[in-house]
Write a protein that holds these residues in place. Sequence first.
Motif, PDB file in Angstrom:
ATOM      1  N   VAL A 148       0.902  -1.260  -0.024  1.00 28.14           N
ATOM      2  CA  VAL A 148       0.141  -0.077  -0.005  1.00 28.14           C
ATOM      3  C   VAL A 148       0.820   1.262  -0.174  1.00 28.14           C
ATOM      4  CG1 VAL A 148      -1.645   1.450   1.458  1.00 28.14           C
ATOM      5  CG2 VAL A 148      -2.156  -1.097   1.211  1.00 28.14           C
ATOM      6  N   GLU A 149       1.968   1.160   0.799  1.00 24.82           N
ATOM      7  CA  GLU A 149       2.804   2.524   0.887  1.00 24.82           C
ATOM      8  C   GLU A 149       3.579   2.538  -0.476  1.00 24.82           C
ATOM      9  OE1 GLU A 149       6.128   3.915   4.183  1.00 24.82           O
ATOM     10  OE2 GLU A 149       6.293   1.756   3.322  1.00 24.82           O
ATOM     11  N   SER A 150       3.751   1.604  -1.271  1.00 28.68           N
ATOM     12  CA  SER A 150       4.419   1.621  -2.359  1.00 28.68           C
ATOM     13  C   SER A 150       3.546   2.315  -3.337  1.00 28.68           C
ATOM     14  CB  SER A 150       4.907   0.310  -2.975  1.00 28.68           C
ATOM     15  OG  SER A 150       5.549   0.150  -4.348  1.00 28.68           O
ATOM     16  N   LYS A 151       2.392   1.750  -3.527  1.00 26.17           N
ATOM     17  CA  LYS A 151       1.340   2.360  -4.329  1.00 26.17           C
ATOM     18  C   LYS A 151       0.990   3.717  -4.040  1.00 26.17           C
ATOM     19  CE  LYS A 151      -1.262  -2.090  -5.522  1.00 26.17           C
ATOM     20  NZ  LYS A 151      -2.532  -2.715  -5.169  1.00 26.17           N
ATOM     21  N   LEU A 152       1.006   4.204  -2.897  1.00 27.41           N
ATOM     22  CA  LEU A 152       0.788   5.586  -2.499  1.00 27.41           C
ATOM     23  C   LEU A 152       1.998   6.565  -3.200  1.00 27.41           C
ATOM     24  CD1 LEU A 152      -0.559   5.367   1.190  1.00 27.41           C
ATOM     25  CD2 LEU A 152      -1.694   6.272  -0.795  1.00 27.41           C
ATOM     26  N   LYS A 153       3.242   5.866  -2.907  1.00 27.43           N
ATOM     27  CA  LYS A 153       4.199   6.590  -3.264  1.00 27.43           C
ATOM     28  C   LYS A 153       4.206   6.825  -5.035  1.00 27.43           C
ATOM     29  CE  LYS A 153       7.552   5.512  -0.057  1.00 27.43           C
ATOM     30  NZ  LYS A 153       8.852   4.935   0.547  1.00 27.43           N
ATOM     31  N   VAL A 154       3.564   5.942  -5.677  1.00 28.19           N
ATOM     32  CA  VAL A 154       3.418   5.851  -6.958  1.00 28.19           C
ATOM     33  C   VAL A 154       2.205   6.819  -7.516  1.00 28.19           C
ATOM     34  CG1 VAL A 154       2.629   4.459  -9.182  1.00 28.19           C
ATOM     35  CG2 VAL A 154       4.404   3.555  -7.599  1.00 28.19           C
ATOM     36  N   THR A 155       1.130   6.715  -6.644  1.00 31.56           N
ATOM     37  CA  THR A 155       0.084   7.658  -6.956  1.00 31.56           C
ATOM     38  C   THR A 155       0.770   9.051  -6.543  1.00 31.56           C
ATOM     39  OG1 THR A 155      -1.325   6.069  -6.255  1.00 31.56           O
ATOM     40  CG2 THR A 155      -2.047   8.406  -6.103  1.00 31.56           C
ATOM     41  N   GLU A 156       1.404   9.298  -5.566  1.00 26.35           N
ATOM     42  CA  GLU A 156       1.739  10.709  -5.241  1.00 26.35           C
ATOM     43  C   GLU A 156       2.583  11.292  -6.408  1.00 26.35           C
ATOM     44  OE1 GLU A 156       4.398  12.873  -1.692  1.00 26.35           O
ATOM     45  OE2 GLU A 156       4.407  10.731  -1.777  1.00 26.35           O
ATOM     46  N   LEU A 157       3.341  10.310  -7.096  1.00 27.30           N
ATOM     47  CA  LEU A 157       4.547  10.774  -8.076  1.00 27.30           C
ATOM     48  C   LEU A 157       3.671  11.213  -9.690  1.00 27.30           C
ATOM     49  CD1 LEU A 157       7.249  11.114  -9.510  1.00 27.30           C
ATOM     50  CD2 LEU A 157       7.329   8.587  -9.953  1.00 27.30           C
ATOM     51  N   ASP A 158       2.665  10.228  -9.715  1.00 27.52           N
ATOM     52  CA  ASP A 158       1.732  10.529 -10.744  1.00 27.52           C
ATOM     53  C   ASP A 158       0.969  11.860 -10.685  1.00 27.52           C
ATOM     54  OD1 ASP A 158       2.382   8.086 -11.906  1.00 27.52           O
ATOM     55  OD2 ASP A 158       0.540   7.201 -11.461  1.00 27.52           O
TER      56      ASP A 158
END
Length: 103
Positions: free
Chosen positions: A48-58
């Motif tokens: 989840v943390e990894s997905k949040l980082k990707v979403t934040e970058l997007d």
Amino acid sequence: MSLVTKDVDLLTRAIRDDIPQSIQDHTDHIEALLKGVADDTKTRFELVESKLKVTELDLSMKITMDEGNLGKKIDENSSRLTTVEETLAGLLKAQQEQNATNK
């Protein structure tokens, strides 16, 4: 070591001191299950943390692109406004010359 793992270890040690082997086997099994749950929870949290980082970058990239597009539109509209101002100034000057000629 997580709090769940520490609690499991302390509980397991306390129980191991006073129980027969059959209960010890059940305790080992429960301990393994709890460690599995703790590991699974950690893995899911990391995912989840990894997905949040990707979403934040997007989102950051999208905001940057939107800011760039907005800047371009502002520049275009500013250029158009300048053209309109120049045209109006030319029309006003022509009208004033026409008025001066007609007098």
